[in-house]
Write a protein that holds these residues in place. Structure first.
Motif, PDB file in Angstrom:
ATOM      1  N   CYS A  39       2.173 -73.489  86.473  1.00 32.12           N
ATOM      2  CA  CYS A  39       3.138 -74.544  86.774  1.00 32.12           C
ATOM      3  C   CYS A  39       3.111 -75.611  85.679  1.00 32.12           C
ATOM      4  O   CYS A  39       2.118 -75.770  84.975  1.00 32.12           O
ATOM      5  CB  CYS A  39       2.763 -75.156  88.116  1.00 32.12           C
ATOM      6  N   SER A  41       2.750 -78.679  86.043  1.00 29.18           N
ATOM      7  CA  SER A  41       1.662 -79.639  86.284  1.00 29.18           C
ATOM      8  C   SER A  41       0.374 -79.164  85.614  1.00 29.18           C
ATOM      9  O   SER A  41      -0.456 -79.972  85.205  1.00 29.18           O
ATOM     10  CB  SER A  41       1.404 -79.806  87.780  1.00 29.18           C
ATOM     11  N   HIS A  74      -2.585 -74.065  90.989  1.00 30.70           N
ATOM     12  CA  HIS A  74      -2.476 -74.456  92.398  1.00 30.70           C
ATOM     13  C   HIS A  74      -1.441 -73.610  93.131  1.00 30.70           C
ATOM     14  O   HIS A  74      -0.972 -73.976  94.188  1.00 30.70           O
ATOM     15  CB  HIS A  74      -2.129 -75.947  92.485  1.00 30.70           C
ATOM     16  N   GLU A  75      -1.058 -72.481  92.525  1.00 34.12           N
ATOM     17  CA  GLU A  75      -0.132 -71.568  93.224  1.00 34.12           C
ATOM     18  C   GLU A  75      -0.903 -70.272  93.443  1.00 34.12           C
ATOM     19  O   GLU A  75      -0.871 -69.361  92.625  1.00 34.12           O
ATOM     20  CB  GLU A  75       1.111 -71.323  92.369  1.00 34.12           C
ATOM     21  N   TRP A 102      -2.736 -79.027  98.120  1.00 34.52           N
ATOM     22  CA  TRP A 102      -2.578 -80.488  98.002  1.00 34.52           C
ATOM     23  C   TRP A 102      -3.471 -81.230  98.971  1.00 34.52           C
ATOM     24  O   TRP A 102      -3.075 -82.203  99.611  1.00 34.52           O
ATOM     25  CB  TRP A 102      -1.098 -80.867  98.191  1.00 34.52           C
ATOM     26  N   CYS A 164       3.815 -74.469  95.707  1.00 32.42           N
ATOM     27  CA  CYS A 164       4.231 -75.557  94.806  1.00 32.42           C
ATOM     28  C   CYS A 164       5.734 -75.524  94.565  1.00 32.42           C
ATOM     29  O   CYS A 164       6.476 -76.309  95.132  1.00 32.42           O
ATOM     30  CB  CYS A 164       3.465 -75.522  93.488  1.00 32.42           C
ATOM     31  N   ARG A 364       9.092 -67.534  85.966  1.00 31.53           N
ATOM     32  CA  ARG A 364       7.777 -68.061  86.302  1.00 31.53           C
ATOM     33  C   ARG A 364       6.671 -67.208  85.704  1.00 31.53           C
ATOM     34  O   ARG A 364       6.699 -65.982  85.821  1.00 31.53           O
ATOM     35  CB  ARG A 364       7.640 -68.076  87.832  1.00 31.53           C
TER      36      ARG A 364
END
Ligand SMILES: [Zn+2]
Ligand SMILES: [Zn+2]
Length: 369
Positions: A39, A41, A74-75, A102, A164, A364
């Motif tokens: 991602c 982020s 975080h995915e 999260w 996410c 992605r």
């Protein structure tokens, strides 16, 4: 257990081999990761920098939570490998799950009432304060609201994106729903503009089509013709190519000519100063602008216009655990199309981040563990 760890900003990630997998925390689990999304982020964390506007750059590791070495990511989709002694029976070894990353302090009113994404004491945030998905295994401190079973028929490489890019765009569309529904009731139709095609854009368009009244026309705008092609495949009603060479007045005029006027709702998936300013100027009186993207910078809001035009500017920071469950169900039931996926190995984590940073990733990037 292997992790790809950021040790220094923008340096190649270090692949570290650990002899043992950590045990599960008493109330948590260890997940053996199968797929892990890459991602923007993660790129911000790798750069160790965020643009806070007015030329201010924030060094992320100067704060309390993010410290290197860190495995970002975080995915996360995977299989439960070990369950803590007090974790209860909600999940068991062998379950295919996605991780809600999260998490924050786990104790405050926000965290205990389903809004950990809003808690500022983000000590348990996975892929930021704690090691994340750029690894073969991840430790999750709790189960309730933190690991969610993947619905039947949903592929794990698609499910991993939902925590996410999925819930963020899902939540953004929900934020526009009341306004859009009211406009449809009043005028018989409504217009939504989604700024930014590509991976997030594809999710956002499909959620808009699934969640908003059918009288809503969904427009997608981007500077890339190739990405707008993806928007068309995701069923956008119309696409608008924003030329890099045109000036702002030309772009506003061209956009409104295409759509027949300003929009009842605008979702800015880019979140750069220029796109957000444009979003504000393209929002109808009484309409809503939803800011999602974290490109950074700032916009100017004439306060007279804000008040007299009764505009709403709404921020969105990912989503709550209940959004994750609802969103997974929706993606599975409606068989929503994922963006094109590009797979990388853990050893190629640096390459994946570089490609995303340079803007050459189509759709992605996913680490296949
Ligand atoms: Zn993300
Ligand atoms: Zn909290």
């Amino acid at each position: 257990m292997k992790r790809a760890e950021i040790c220094e900003a923008l340096a190649p990630l270090k692949i570290v081999d650990y002899p043992e997998v950590p045990p599960p925390p008493p109330k948590g689990v260890v997940v053996k990761i199968t797929y892990s999304g890459v991602c923007h982020s993660d790129v911000h964390i790798w750069e160790d920098e965020m643009d806070m506007g007015d030329g201010v750059k924030m060094k992320l590791t100067a704060g309390k939570f993010i410290k290197f070495p860190l495995a970002p990511g975080h995915e996360i989709a995977g299989i439960i490998e070990a369950v803590g002694s007090e974790a209860g029976s909600e999940v068991k070894v062998g379950d295919a799950v996605v991780v809600y990353p999260w998490l924050a302090c786990l104790q405050c009113d926000l965290c205990t009432h389903g809004q950990p994404n809003l808690c500022l004491n983000a000590v348990e945030r996975i892929g930021a304060a704690k090691h994340g998905g750029f690894a073969t295994h991840v430790v999750v401190p709790i189960t309730s609201g933190a690991v969610v079973k993947i619905p039947e028929g949903l592929a794990p490489e698609v499910a991993c994106m939902v925590p996410c890019s999925g819930i963020t765009t899902y939540n953004a569309v929900l934020k526009t729903k009341e306004k859009v529904t009211e406009m449809v009731r009043m005028k018989g139709n409504a217009k939504l503009l989604i700024i930014g095609a590509g991976g997030l854009g594809m999710w956002c368009i499909q959620f808009a089509k699934a969640l908003l009244p059918p009288e809503t026309r969904v427009f997608s705008a981007d500077i890339s013709e190739e990405k707008l092609q993806m928007a068309k495949e995701a069923n956008a009603d119309d696409t608008i190519l924003w030329s890099k060479d045109a000036n702002e007045q030309e772009i506003l005029a061209q956009t409104m000519q295409r759509s027949g006027g300003v929009f009842d709702a605008v979702i800015d998936l880019v979140g750069a100063g220029a796109t957000s300013q444009r979003a504000f100027n393209l929002t109808e009186r009484g309409g809503i602008q939803v800011n999602v993207g974290l490109f950074g910078g700032n916009m100017k809001i004439p306060l007279i216009v804000l008040a007299l035009h009764t505009k709403c500017v709404q921020g969105v920071c990912v989503g709550a655990p209940h959004h994750l469950e609802d969103c997974l169900k929706l993606v599975a039931e409606k068989k929503l199309k994922p963006p094109p996926l590009e797979f990388f190995t853990l050893d190629q984590a640096t390459e994946a981040l570089t490609r995303l940073k340079e803007g050459t990733m189509k759709g992605r990037g996913i680490l296949k563990l």
